[in-house]
Write a protein that holds these residues in place. Structure first.
Motif, PDB file in Angstrom:
ATOM      1  N   THR A  62       5.786  -0.798 -16.137  1.00 24.25           N
ATOM      2  CA  THR A  62       4.568  -1.328 -15.534  1.00 24.25           C
ATOM      3  C   THR A  62       4.783  -1.354 -14.029  1.00 24.25           C
ATOM      4  OG1 THR A  62       4.252  -2.710 -17.469  1.00 24.25           O
ATOM      5  CG2 THR A  62       3.005  -3.308 -15.512  1.00 24.25           C
ATOM      6  N   ILE A  63       3.880  -0.755 -13.319  1.00 23.89           N
ATOM      7  CA  ILE A  63       3.979  -0.757 -11.856  1.00 23.89           C
ATOM      8  C   ILE A  63       2.746  -1.461 -11.310  1.00 23.89           C
ATOM      9  CG2 ILE A  63       4.125   0.668  -9.773  1.00 23.89           C
ATOM     10  CD1 ILE A  63       5.393   2.868 -11.468  1.00 23.89           C
ATOM     11  N   GLU A  64       2.983  -2.445 -10.465  1.00 28.46           N
ATOM     12  CA  GLU A  64       1.857  -3.204  -9.878  1.00 28.46           C
ATOM     13  C   GLU A  64       1.896  -3.059  -8.364  1.00 28.46           C
ATOM     14  OE1 GLU A  64      -0.356  -4.376 -11.714  1.00 28.46           O
ATOM     15  OE2 GLU A  64       0.577  -4.759 -13.655  1.00 28.46           O
ATOM     16  N   GLY A  65       0.765  -3.184  -7.763  1.00 24.12           N
ATOM     17  CA  GLY A  65       0.691  -3.283  -6.295  1.00 24.12           C
ATOM     18  C   GLY A  65       1.028  -2.008  -5.561  1.00 24.12           C
ATOM     19  N   PHE A  66       0.591  -0.861  -6.077  1.00 20.73           N
ATOM     20  CA  PHE A  66       0.851   0.406  -5.382  1.00 20.73           C
ATOM     21  C   PHE A  66       0.236   0.382  -3.987  1.00 20.73           C
ATOM     22  CE2 PHE A  66      -0.599   4.707  -4.229  1.00 20.73           C
ATOM     23  CZ  PHE A  66       0.573   5.420  -4.324  1.00 20.73           C
ATOM     24  N   HIS A  67       1.008   0.879  -3.038  1.00 16.38           N
ATOM     25  CA  HIS A  67       0.511   1.023  -1.669  1.00 16.38           C
ATOM     26  C   HIS A  67       0.962   2.395  -1.185  1.00 16.38           C
ATOM     27  CE1 HIS A  67       0.062   0.599   2.649  1.00 16.38           C
ATOM     28  NE2 HIS A  67      -0.586  -0.544   2.476  1.00 16.38           N
ATOM     29  N   THR A  68       0.016   3.215  -0.747  1.00 17.28           N
ATOM     30  CA  THR A  68       0.348   4.579  -0.322  1.00 17.28           C
ATOM     31  C   THR A  68       1.468   4.585   0.722  1.00 17.28           C
ATOM     32  OG1 THR A  68      -1.874   5.364  -0.798  1.00 17.28           O
ATOM     33  CG2 THR A  68      -0.625   6.625   0.796  1.00 17.28           C
ATOM     34  N   GLY A  69       1.404   3.646   1.658  1.00 12.29           N
ATOM     35  CA  GLY A  69       2.418   3.596   2.722  1.00 12.29           C
ATOM     36  C   GLY A  69       3.804   3.323   2.166  1.00 12.29           C
ATOM     37  N   GLU A  70       3.880   2.493   1.127  1.00 12.50           N
ATOM     38  CA  GLU A  70       5.194   2.210   0.517  1.00 12.50           C
ATOM     39  C   GLU A  70       5.667   3.394  -0.314  1.00 12.50           C
ATOM     40  OE1 GLU A  70       4.685  -1.485  -1.562  1.00 12.50           O
ATOM     41  OE2 GLU A  70       4.125  -2.486   0.315  1.00 12.50           O
ATOM     42  N   HIS A  71       4.751   4.012  -1.028  1.00 15.01           N
ATOM     43  CA  HIS A  71       5.098   5.203  -1.810  1.00 15.01           C
ATOM     44  C   HIS A  71       5.707   6.274  -0.898  1.00 15.01           C
ATOM     45  CE1 HIS A  71       4.696   8.268  -4.929  1.00 15.01           C
ATOM     46  NE2 HIS A  71       3.922   9.003  -4.157  1.00 15.01           N
ATOM     47  N   LEU A  72       5.236   6.300   0.347  1.00  5.95           N
ATOM     48  CA  LEU A  72       5.656   7.362   1.273  1.00  5.95           C
ATOM     49  C   LEU A  72       6.597   6.851   2.354  1.00  5.95           C
ATOM     50  CD1 LEU A  72       2.194   9.139   1.603  1.00  5.95           C
ATOM     51  CD2 LEU A  72       4.211   9.997   0.396  1.00  5.95           C
ATOM     52  N   VAL A  73       7.278   5.736   2.085  1.00  3.45           N
ATOM     53  CA  VAL A  73       8.134   5.169   3.135  1.00  3.45           C
ATOM     54  C   VAL A  73       9.229   6.162   3.536  1.00  3.45           C
ATOM     55  CG1 VAL A  73       9.719   3.900   1.610  1.00  3.45           C
ATOM     56  CG2 VAL A  73       9.251   3.039   3.898  1.00  3.45           C
ATOM     57  N   ASN A  74       9.723   6.955   2.602  1.00  8.93           N
ATOM     58  CA  ASN A  74      10.742   7.953   2.955  1.00  8.93           C
ATOM     59  C   ASN A  74      10.164   9.072   3.829  1.00  8.93           C
ATOM     60  OD1 ASN A  74      12.456   6.460   1.407  1.00  8.93           O
ATOM     61  ND2 ASN A  74      12.955   8.077  -0.065  1.00  8.93           N
ATOM     62  N   ALA A  75       8.884   9.338   3.657  1.00  7.49           N
ATOM     63  CA  ALA A  75       8.233  10.349   4.500  1.00  7.49           C
ATOM     64  C   ALA A  75       8.151   9.829   5.930  1.00  7.49           C
ATOM     65  CB  ALA A  75       6.840  10.665   3.976  1.00  7.49           C
ATOM     66  N   ARG A  76       7.846   8.538   6.052  1.00  4.70           N
ATOM     67  CA  ARG A  76       7.778   7.927   7.382  1.00  4.70           C
ATOM     68  C   ARG A  76       9.158   7.981   8.062  1.00  4.70           C
ATOM     69  NH1 ARG A  76       4.798   8.210  11.237  1.00  4.70           N
ATOM     70  NH2 ARG A  76       6.614   8.135  12.521  1.00  4.70           N
ATOM     71  N   ARG A  77      10.207   7.730   7.256  1.00 10.31           N
ATOM     72  CA  ARG A  77      11.561   7.778   7.818  1.00 10.31           C
ATOM     73  C   ARG A  77      11.922   9.194   8.261  1.00 10.31           C
ATOM     74  NH1 ARG A  77      13.682   3.682   3.202  1.00 10.31           N
ATOM     75  NH2 ARG A  77      13.468   1.781   4.411  1.00 10.31           N
ATOM     76  N   SER A  88       3.531   9.620 -10.376  1.00  7.86           N
ATOM     77  CA  SER A  88       2.811   8.390 -10.706  1.00  7.86           C
ATOM     78  C   SER A  88       1.607   8.107  -9.817  1.00  7.86           C
ATOM     79  CB  SER A  88       3.785   7.204 -10.645  1.00  7.86           C
ATOM     80  OG  SER A  88       4.452   7.212  -9.398  1.00  7.86           O
ATOM     81  N   ARG A  89       1.507   8.725  -8.656  1.00  9.64           N
ATOM     82  CA  ARG A  89       0.425   8.320  -7.741  1.00  9.64           C
ATOM     83  C   ARG A  89      -0.964   8.710  -8.252  1.00  9.64           C
ATOM     84  NH1 ARG A  89       3.362  12.017  -5.171  1.00  9.64           N
ATOM     85  NH2 ARG A  89       2.478  14.100  -4.988  1.00  9.64           N
ATOM     86  N   TYR A  90      -1.032   9.647  -9.198  1.00  8.37           N
ATOM     87  CA  TYR A  90      -2.348  10.020  -9.728  1.00  8.37           C
ATOM     88  C   TYR A  90      -3.069   8.794 -10.288  1.00  8.37           C
ATOM     89  CZ  TYR A  90      -1.894  15.044  -9.230  1.00  8.37           C
ATOM     90  OH  TYR A  90      -1.799  16.305  -8.714  1.00  8.37           O
ATOM     91  N   LEU A  91      -2.332   8.032 -11.099  1.00  5.63           N
ATOM     92  CA  LEU A  91      -2.934   6.850 -11.700  1.00  5.63           C
ATOM     93  C   LEU A  91      -2.959   5.694 -10.705  1.00  5.63           C
ATOM     94  CD1 LEU A  91      -4.019   5.346 -14.148  1.00  5.63           C
ATOM     95  CD2 LEU A  91      -1.679   5.043 -14.959  1.00  5.63           C
ATOM     96  N   GLU A  92      -1.864   5.569  -9.944  1.00  7.51           N
ATOM     97  CA  GLU A  92      -1.730   4.384  -9.088  1.00  7.51           C
ATOM     98  C   GLU A  92      -2.724   4.366  -7.929  1.00  7.51           C
ATOM     99  OE1 GLU A  92       2.840   3.063  -9.435  1.00  7.51           O
ATOM    100  OE2 GLU A  92       2.499   5.067  -8.684  1.00  7.51           O
ATOM    101  N   ARG A  93      -2.949   5.529  -7.314  1.00  5.47           N
ATOM    102  CA  ARG A  93      -3.825   5.553  -6.135  1.00  5.47           C
ATOM    103  C   ARG A  93      -5.248   5.104  -6.494  1.00  5.47           C
ATOM    104  NH1 ARG A  93      -7.208   8.875  -7.233  1.00  5.47           N
ATOM    105  NH2 ARG A  93      -8.465   8.229  -5.459  1.00  5.47           N
ATOM    106  N   LYS A  94      -5.615   5.355  -7.738  1.00  8.56           N
ATOM    107  CA  LYS A  94      -6.947   4.975  -8.193  1.00  8.56           C
ATOM    108  C   LYS A  94      -7.149   3.456  -8.150  1.00  8.56           C
ATOM    109  CE  LYS A  94      -9.488   6.151 -12.297  1.00  8.56           C
ATOM    110  NZ  LYS A  94     -10.649   6.880 -12.189  1.00  8.56           N
ATOM    111  N   HIS A  95      -6.061   2.735  -8.342  1.00 10.73           N
ATOM    112  CA  HIS A  95      -6.166   1.266  -8.392  1.00 10.73           C
ATOM    113  C   HIS A  95      -5.583   0.599  -7.144  1.00 10.73           C
ATOM    114  CE1 HIS A  95      -7.484   1.618 -12.548  1.00 10.73           C
ATOM    115  NE2 HIS A  95      -6.574   2.558 -12.663  1.00 10.73           N
ATOM    116  N   GLU A  96      -5.245   1.391  -6.152  1.00 15.30           N
ATOM    117  CA  GLU A  96      -4.671   0.826  -4.923  1.00 15.30           C
ATOM    118  C   GLU A  96      -5.664  -0.142  -4.283  1.00 15.30           C
ATOM    119  OE1 GLU A  96      -3.493   3.830  -2.143  1.00 15.30           O
ATOM    120  OE2 GLU A  96      -2.586   2.383  -0.749  1.00 15.30           O
ATOM    121  N   LYS A  97      -5.126  -1.282  -3.835  1.00 14.66           N
ATOM    122  CA  LYS A  97      -6.006  -2.272  -3.204  1.00 14.66           C
ATOM    123  C   LYS A  97      -6.249  -1.853  -1.756  1.00 14.66           C
ATOM    124  CE  LYS A  97      -5.730  -6.395  -5.922  1.00 14.66           C
ATOM    125  NZ  LYS A  97      -4.931  -5.862  -7.047  1.00 14.66           N
TER     126      LYS A  97
END
Ligand code: FES
Lengths: 121, 422
Positions: B13-28, B96-105
């Motif tokens: 179960t994954i809660e609280g998806f945030h695009t910026g966190e998903h891509l934190v390694n991209a930012r680095r 996982s972002r396919y499902l998660e981005r849909k519910h991102e707050k």
């Protein structure tokens, strides 16, 4: 050698994971198949957070003795961790990439002592 | 969100998806390479128009199509009007972002949610400007009713240019063309060619309409006159007679995403369209790069034997192909840099290649895929990541680069990380 506290053993049951930071790097620690596995949370493909990915068994084909294809099933032994960015899969025990064994995850040792889990860096 | 695994103990179960966190390694990665100092234009990325579908179908002009769509949408969702086909791009939840981005707050603002969601990933990847395309609409060229494609294209383009593009100057688009109807295609260019944020027009190549049809000539002429590029965006049709022989998505994708672009590109050249529209900028999107040397060699070889079948040509097919533009993703980065380097040479990558991420799709490429190529000079990297796009789209980038920006610290070079053998 430095030991970094990861979690209390009770908080890291089978299938659970935790991530720790060390000198700006993230290390993911997973308990799977009754063992602890620790990897740098950077995928060798494009740098994705591999330790955040799904744990799932390797998919294998069922080929009958007459060489005909009979479907697919999940392996009962080989468990993979999947990088969530693009889906590269890695064997949880060896860290090797399932699709291209020339690539692998950077692994770290773990220690479990007095009800706590540590990663050694 | 719940993800089922192979056995229940690994269900997640994954809660609280945030695009910026998903891509934190991209930012680095971007920090390590100081990519904030580099102009990066992403020529192909996506949002999901279905996130705002109820709103978009209200923009349908045809009263009968709209009335039907609104009622059918209530029980059938976006399939009320869009085409769908088999496919599981998320690899069974592994991406996982396919499902998660849909519910991102996303905090509610006056803008549609994709504005903030897009800016989140752009900031992580250090992308300055993004050319945004829809996603499920990419199958509309297969819709049996041309008037439905026209209705959706007009509704979507009006919604996008009214609500999304004006909200932030970093968001641009090459607008969707309802190519199965040549007259509606022409009208679209005429009507929307001057709208703010519109940097060209896009044809989804997955369709059965040849580019040499005389009915399209006035559209090409108009685009040439306006100085706006025409792009062909790849997709797949698993029900295509040839592709339907493939039994896995990997095969349908590997061949399907190159196929239609290769056919349209060959038709474009053999029919001498580059001679008729010498100033029209043509871009081939999301077929990767490996197909280009293949087609160049096939056409050149045949052309010297069958010159009479392509009488409009004044030079070799490959030379026309070298005048065209290509986006990078999904760049075939197998273990052979020599093949990639040769491809870059064959297509004049220095001037013709445009970076694209295709984010958020499963085979997205980060800017580091270009920045880390050992055979490119820094000048070439900068051209491919942004300067070529700036030139061909005539982009004013002064809002992002008034002068040199601040520097940032590095962290990990992912491509040089030590790999521990098993
Ligand atoms: S970065 Fe891990 S699969 Fe691509």
């Amino acid at each position: 050698m430095t030991e970094i506290f990861v979690a209390r053993s009770a908080d890291l049951p089978e299938g659970a994971r935790n991530t720790v930071e060390y000198e700006g790097r993230q290390i993911g620690v997973v308990r799977a198949k009754d063992k602890l596995h620790a990897f740098l949370n950077i995928c060798p493909h494009q740098g994705g957070p591999v330790c955040d990915g799904l744990l799932i068994h390797r998919v294998e084909e069922i080929i009958a003795p007459d060489k005909t294809y009979q479907g697919m099933r999940f392996s009962e032994t080989d468990l993979h961790i999947v990088c969530p960015w693009h889906g590269w899969e890695f064997n949880i025990e060896t860290g090797k990439c399932a699709g291209d064994g020339k690539h692998g995850l950077k692994r770290f040792k773990t220690v479990e002592r007095d009800g706590a889990v540590y990663v050694v860096v | 969100m719940q993800y089922r695994s192979s056995t229940p103990e690994f269900d997640r179960t994954i809660e609280g998806f945030h695009t910026g966190e998903h891509l934190v390694n991209a930012r680095r990665q971007a920090d390590a390479r100081k990519l904030d100092d580099v102009l990066i234009v992403d020529v192909d990325c996506h949002h999901y128009e279905t996130d705002n579908f109820a709103e978009i179908i209200e923009y349908i002009e045809d009263p009968v199509i709209k009335q039907g769509a609104v009622n059918t949408f209530a029980y059938k969702g976006s399939a009320a009007i869009l085409m769908d086909q088999p496919g599981y791009q998320d690899i069974g939840g592994r991406v996982s972002r396919y499902l998660e981005r849909k519910h991102e707050k996303i905090p509610k603002t006056a803008n549609p949610r994709e504005v903030e969601q897009t800016l989140r990933w752009m900031n992580a990847l250090s992308v300055d400007y993004a050319c945004l395309f829809p996603t499920p609409m990419l199958f509309m060229g297969l819709h049996p009713q041309a008037e439905v494609e026209v209705a959706m294209a007009r509704a979507y383009n009006r919604w996008l240019t009214d609500n999304v593009l004006p909200s932030n100057p970093r968001l641009r688009s090459m607008l969707y063309l309802p190519f199965n109807d040549p007259e509606a295609t022409y009208q679209m260019v005429k009507e929307y060619g001057h709208k703010p944020g519109v940097i060209g027009f896009m044809v989804v190549s997955t369709r059965y309409k040849p580019v040499y049809d005389n009915a399209f000539m006035k559209t090409y002429a108009l685009l040439e006159e306006l100085g706006l590029p025409l792009s062909f965006h790849a997709s797949y049709n698993w029900n295509d007679q040839l592709v339907s022989m493939t039994n896995r998505f990997i095969t349908a994708h590997a061949v399907g995403f190159t196929f239609f672009n290769a056919v349209h590109c060959a038709n474009w050249i053999v029919n001498g369209l580059p001679e008729r529209f010498p100033k029209l900028k043509v871009i081939w999107i999301e077929s990767g790069l490996a197909w280009i040397p293949w087609l160049m060699q096939r056409l050149d070889n045949d052309y010297r034997m069958r010159t009479s079948e392509a009488p409009a040509l004044k030079k070799l097919p490959s030379e026309y192909m070298r005048d065209m533009f290509y986006t990078t993703q999904p760049m075939e980065m197998v273990n052979n840099h020599e093949a990639l380097e040769l491809t870059f040479k064959m297509i004049n990558a220095d001037t013709q290649l445009l970076y694209s991420s295709d984010y958020p799709h499963w085979d997205m490429d980060l800017p580091s895929t270009i920045w880390d190529l050992p055979f490119l000079s820094e000048k070439s990297k900068r051209n491919i990541l942004g300067l070529n796009a700036k030139r061909i789209f005539n982009l004013d980038v002064s809002d992002r680069f008034p002068d040199a920006k601040g520097k940032s610290d590095g962290m990990v070079d992912t491509f040089k990380q030590q790999v521990t053998p098993a």
